[in-house]
Design a protein around this motif. Structure first.
Motif, PDB file in Angstrom:
ATOM      1  N   ALA A  31       0.835  -1.208   0.000  1.00 30.80           N
ATOM      2  CA  ALA A  31       0.000   0.000   0.000  1.00 30.80           C
ATOM      3  C   ALA A  31       0.868   1.256   0.000  1.00 30.80           C
ATOM      4  CB  ALA A  31      -0.923  -0.009   1.212  1.00 30.80           C
ATOM      5  N   ILE A  32       1.946   1.254   0.765  1.00 32.72           N
ATOM      6  CA  ILE A  32       2.863   2.400   0.786  1.00 32.72           C
ATOM      7  C   ILE A  32       3.508   2.574  -0.587  1.00 32.72           C
ATOM      8  CG2 ILE A  32       4.999   3.296   1.784  1.00 32.72           C
ATOM      9  CD1 ILE A  32       4.196   1.894   4.406  1.00 32.72           C
ATOM     10  N   MET A  33       3.925   1.469  -1.202  1.00 31.43           N
ATOM     11  CA  MET A  33       4.501   1.526  -2.547  1.00 31.43           C
ATOM     12  C   MET A  33       3.474   2.053  -3.538  1.00 31.43           C
ATOM     13  SD  MET A  33       6.505  -2.141  -2.496  1.00 31.43           S
ATOM     14  CE  MET A  33       6.927  -2.100  -4.235  1.00 31.43           C
ATOM     15  N   PHE A  34       2.235   1.642  -3.368  1.00 25.80           N
ATOM     16  CA  PHE A  34       1.139   2.073  -4.239  1.00 25.80           C
ATOM     17  C   PHE A  34       0.965   3.587  -4.157  1.00 25.80           C
ATOM     18  CE2 PHE A  34      -3.434   2.678  -5.072  1.00 25.80           C
ATOM     19  CZ  PHE A  34      -3.597   1.952  -6.247  1.00 25.80           C
ATOM     20  N   VAL A  35       0.950   4.121  -2.943  1.00 25.06           N
ATOM     21  CA  VAL A  35       0.794   5.563  -2.755  1.00 25.06           C
ATOM     22  C   VAL A  35       2.005   6.311  -3.308  1.00 25.06           C
ATOM     23  CG1 VAL A  35       0.611   7.397  -1.023  1.00 25.06           C
ATOM     24  CG2 VAL A  35      -0.761   5.320  -0.788  1.00 25.06           C
ATOM     25  N   PHE A  36       3.204   5.771  -3.083  1.00 24.00           N
ATOM     26  CA  PHE A  36       4.404   6.405  -3.620  1.00 24.00           C
ATOM     27  C   PHE A  36       4.372   6.433  -5.145  1.00 24.00           C
ATOM     28  CE2 PHE A  36       8.768   5.909  -5.288  1.00 24.00           C
ATOM     29  CZ  PHE A  36       9.300   7.121  -4.869  1.00 24.00           C
ATOM     30  N   ALA A  37       3.914   5.344  -5.744  1.00 23.40           N
ATOM     31  CA  ALA A  37       3.821   5.301  -7.201  1.00 23.40           C
ATOM     32  C   ALA A  37       2.824   6.334  -7.720  1.00 23.40           C
ATOM     33  CB  ALA A  37       3.421   3.898  -7.657  1.00 23.40           C
ATOM     34  N   LEU A  38       1.705   6.494  -7.020  1.00 24.35           N
ATOM     35  CA  LEU A  38       0.734   7.522  -7.405  1.00 24.35           C
ATOM     36  C   LEU A  38       1.353   8.914  -7.304  1.00 24.35           C
ATOM     37  CD1 LEU A  38      -2.499   6.247  -5.606  1.00 24.35           C
ATOM     38  CD2 LEU A  38      -2.015   6.143  -8.051  1.00 24.35           C
ATOM     39  N   LEU A  39       2.121   9.133  -6.248  1.00 24.81           N
ATOM     40  CA  LEU A  39       2.763  10.429  -6.050  1.00 24.81           C
ATOM     41  C   LEU A  39       3.737  10.740  -7.185  1.00 24.81           C
ATOM     42  CD1 LEU A  39       3.298  12.859  -4.098  1.00 24.81           C
ATOM     43  CD2 LEU A  39       5.152  11.474  -3.134  1.00 24.81           C
ATOM     44  N   THR A  40       4.577   9.779  -7.539  1.00 26.96           N
ATOM     45  CA  THR A  40       5.552  10.005  -8.608  1.00 26.96           C
ATOM     46  C   THR A  40       4.884  10.091  -9.969  1.00 26.96           C
ATOM     47  OG1 THR A  40       5.996   7.616  -8.747  1.00 26.96           O
ATOM     48  CG2 THR A  40       7.418   8.927  -7.320  1.00 26.96           C
ATOM     49  N   GLN A  41       3.735   9.456 -10.102  1.00 23.02           N
ATOM     50  CA  GLN A  41       2.968   9.580 -11.335  1.00 23.02           C
ATOM     51  C   GLN A  41       2.531  11.027 -11.530  1.00 23.02           C
ATOM     52  OE1 GLN A  41       0.012   6.520 -11.757  1.00 23.02           O
ATOM     53  NE2 GLN A  41      -1.331   7.826 -12.972  1.00 23.02           N
ATOM     54  N   GLY A  42       2.017  11.624 -10.454  1.00 24.48           N
ATOM     55  CA  GLY A  42       1.656  13.026 -10.517  1.00 24.48           C
ATOM     56  C   GLY A  42       2.869  13.904 -10.758  1.00 24.48           C
ATOM     57  N   SER A  43       3.999  13.578 -10.119  1.00 22.22           N
ATOM     58  CA  SER A  43       5.226  14.350 -10.307  1.00 22.22           C
ATOM     59  C   SER A  43       5.692  14.319 -11.748  1.00 22.22           C
ATOM     60  CB  SER A  43       6.335  13.795  -9.407  1.00 22.22           C
ATOM     61  OG  SER A  43       5.979  13.876  -8.053  1.00 22.22           O
ATOM     62  N   ALA A  44       5.677  13.130 -12.358  1.00 17.85           N
ATOM     63  CA  ALA A  44       6.144  12.999 -13.738  1.00 17.85           C
ATOM     64  C   ALA A  44       5.326  13.874 -14.676  1.00 17.85           C
ATOM     65  CB  ALA A  44       6.072  11.537 -14.174  1.00 17.85           C
ATOM     66  N   TRP A  45       4.006  13.881 -14.490  1.00 21.30           N
ATOM     67  CA  TRP A  45       3.155  14.705 -15.349  1.00 21.30           C
ATOM     68  C   TRP A  45       3.369  16.189 -15.068  1.00 21.30           C
ATOM     69  CZ3 TRP A  45       0.912  13.852 -19.742  1.00 21.30           C
ATOM     70  CH2 TRP A  45       0.550  12.547 -20.101  1.00 21.30           C
ATOM     71  N   MET A  46       3.590  16.543 -13.825  1.00 23.97           N
ATOM     72  CA  MET A  46       3.864  17.951 -13.527  1.00 23.97           C
ATOM     73  C   MET A  46       5.170  18.408 -14.182  1.00 23.97           C
ATOM     74  SD  MET A  46       1.393  19.276 -11.775  1.00 23.97           S
ATOM     75  CE  MET A  46       0.351  18.269 -12.805  1.00 23.97           C
ATOM     76  N   ILE A  47       6.177  17.551 -14.169  1.00 30.86           N
ATOM     77  CA  ILE A  47       7.463  17.893 -14.770  1.00 30.86           C
ATOM     78  C   ILE A  47       7.298  18.232 -16.245  1.00 30.86           C
ATOM     79  CG2 ILE A  47       9.685  16.916 -15.496  1.00 30.86           C
ATOM     80  CD1 ILE A  47       9.737  15.409 -12.804  1.00 30.86           C
ATOM     81  N   VAL A  48       6.547  17.394 -16.978  1.00 34.76           N
ATOM     82  CA  VAL A  48       6.470  17.582 -18.429  1.00 34.76           C
ATOM     83  C   VAL A  48       5.394  18.594 -18.834  1.00 34.76           C
ATOM     84  CG1 VAL A  48       7.463  15.338 -18.950  1.00 34.76           C
ATOM     85  CG2 VAL A  48       5.000  15.517 -18.647  1.00 34.76           C
TER      86      VAL A  48
END
Length: 502
Positions: free
Chosen positions: A304-321
């Motif tokens: 679950a922690i990995m799942f939330v972290f993956a969601l967070l980085t997913q948002g980060s990746a889209w914000m970057i581009v």
């Protein structure tokens, strides 16, 4: 400071002095592996896997079919264009060169705003639901709930603010966690099925239907688009002409497998009637992890922690581009003030646009919690649909722009080309555009095509909200965006006139 002009050898959108100043802060830090990881982090959407699986057995059928008939031609189109036109801003530059600044500015606004809406809507809601159910109780509408969601949004924004040479490792870690989590779930589901039987397959119906197609096409298209996103940082790549096609091919293959295999695994062990859009994946994890005995609890919490972290980085990746795209539009005089397009001299990131994204995400998160009545699942579905709609609508101009560039700029070197020349390119573009049209209509007006084909559609039962509430969020968002985009163009033009008027 001179303005760079386009050339046949290295096509560029004309620069203003402000643009050149912004570009001077860019540093080449993305290699082929980084581009692939960024695409995987952005495109593989944990929040859509459960949503796709709610379609039952035919969800797997349509996932495979759309990968073949949409993802493949889509990847070919953007691999060629991304290698031929690798300027910072990506799709903004392509639409501007083909259709002009106003069209590019509006397209970029729709493309960009998808991401703070998505971050402040579906991603943060899914993260909070997962944390509440598997890690630490937050409650609904409590102080802890609001605190978690605000922290989630702003941590994602701050990871986009840091320099790309550092931020890329955050998205790379997110990509690795996604692939690892999905692989672990798939393997564990097979072990569970071998021990307890694949009971979900007994009730799954894999035969495709029109009703299933209309329900799934918007979310599947949303899941598959976005591989061109790293091109927004085109001038921060070491060798975009050669790395973009290779990275896009690898990331598209990984993404197709990471959608199809977990959906099949989820449906194999969980009856379709028990799969929910917001909790389907983690509920499937809870079930299959039973094979690990006493270790199941700690492993479930860790996942679950990995799942939330993956969601967070997913948002980060889209914000970057996407923030880079919007910043380049602003710097080029297409969105309010050129100051929004300034790149920080040390960080090399568009900090002002990053902060604007955080503000939009925060407002949308608060609005979604207050204005949509119903349980979390209903809020999740409506918010995700808004994001689907705005992103898909942006491609209604991006795809024609690719065609125009192919026909009008034949002198531009193309290290990679779609097979069969212009005919192959046009065939791929026509196929992709047809999918985008159907997906956009189905997302904006669910139930209309169903009525055309004589399919029963209970709107409230499907969405958990009335059509009036639904259309208020979707159509209302579109109207507001058009007004904001038009105002942004007008303000930018006034600013230019004020500067040039003696």
């Amino acid at each position: 400071m001179p303005t760079n002009l386009p050339s046949a050898a290295e096509p560029q959108t004309p620069r203003t002095p402000h643009d050149t100043a912004s570009d001077s802060n860019l540093k080449r830090s993305l290699k082929r592996f980084d581009i692939t990881a960024m695409a995987v982090a952005a495109v593989i959407s944990f929040d859509t896997i459960g949503q796709i699986a709610t379609g039952g057995g035919e969800a797997a059928t349509w996932t495979a079919a759309i990968a073949l008939f949409f993802l493949l031609p889509y990847a070919l189109l953007f691999a060629e264009t991304g290698a031929a036109f690798p300027q910072e801003g990506g799709p903004y530059v392509w639409v501007k060169l083909a259709l002009g600044r106003p069209a590019a500015a509006l397209t970029t606004l729709f493309y960009w705003v998808t991401n703070p809406i998505w971050l402040g809507g579906s991603l943060v809601f899914l993260a909070a639901e997962t944390w509440d159910g598997f890690v630490f109780h937050l409650g609904s509408g409590t102080f802890a709930d609001y605190t978690f969601k605000l922290l989630f949004v702003w941590i994602a924004i701050l990871t986009a603010v840091v320099s790309l040479s550092r931020g890329k490792w955050i998205t790379t870690a997110g990509a690795a966690v996604k692939v690892l989590s999905l692989a672990l779930f798939t393997v564990t589901a097979i072990l569970y099925g071998a021990e307890h039987g694949f009971q979900g397959l007994a009730t799954a119906h894999f035969a495709p239907t029109t009703a299933g197609f209309l329900a799934l096409v918007p979310i599947l298209l949303f899941a598959y688009v976005g591989f061109e996103a790293p091109n927004a940082a085109g001038e921060e790549m070491h060798d975009p002409q050669h790395d973009v096609p290779a990275a896009l091919g690898r990331s598209a293959t990984i993404a197709a497998a990471c959608y199809l295999l977990p959906v099949l695994a989820l449906l194999a062990v969980v009856p379709a009637s028990k799969v929910t859009g917001i909790g389907g994946f983690m509920e499937g994890v809870r079930l299959v992890f039973g094979v690990y005995g006493p270790a199941a609890g700690p492993l479930l919490t860790l996942t679950a922690i990995m799942f939330v972290f993956a969601l967070l980085t997913q948002g980060s990746a889209w914000m970057i581009v996407s923030d880079r795209m919007q910043a380049m539009a602003a710097a080029d005089g297409g969105f309010f003030s050129r100051a929004l397009g300034a790149f920080h001299p040390k960080l090399g990131t568009p900090v002002r646009t990053n902060l604007l994204s955080g503000a939009v995400a925060t407002v949308f998160m608060l609005a979604a919690m207050q204005l949509v009545k119903g349980d979390t699942g209903a809020i999740f579905s409506v918010v995700l649909t808004v994001a689907v709609t705005t992103l898909l609508l942006s491609y209604l101009l991006v795809v024609p722009a690719l065609v125009v560039l192919r026909l009008r700029r034949p002198e531009v070197p193309r290290p990679y080309q779609v097979p069969f020349g212009n005919r192959g390119f046009m065939a791929c573009a026509a196929l992709v555009y047809a999918w985008i049209l159907v997906g956009s209509w189905a997302a904006l007006f669910p139930g209309v095509l169903e009525s055309v084909f004589g399919i029963d559609y209970d709107f409230t039962a499907v969405w958990g909200v009335s059509r009036t509430t639904f259309e208020t969020f979707t159509l209302g968002t579109i109207v507001v965006l058009l007004l904001v985009g038009s105002a942004g163009l007008a303000a930018a033009r006034r600013s230019v006139r004020d500067r040039t008027t003696p």
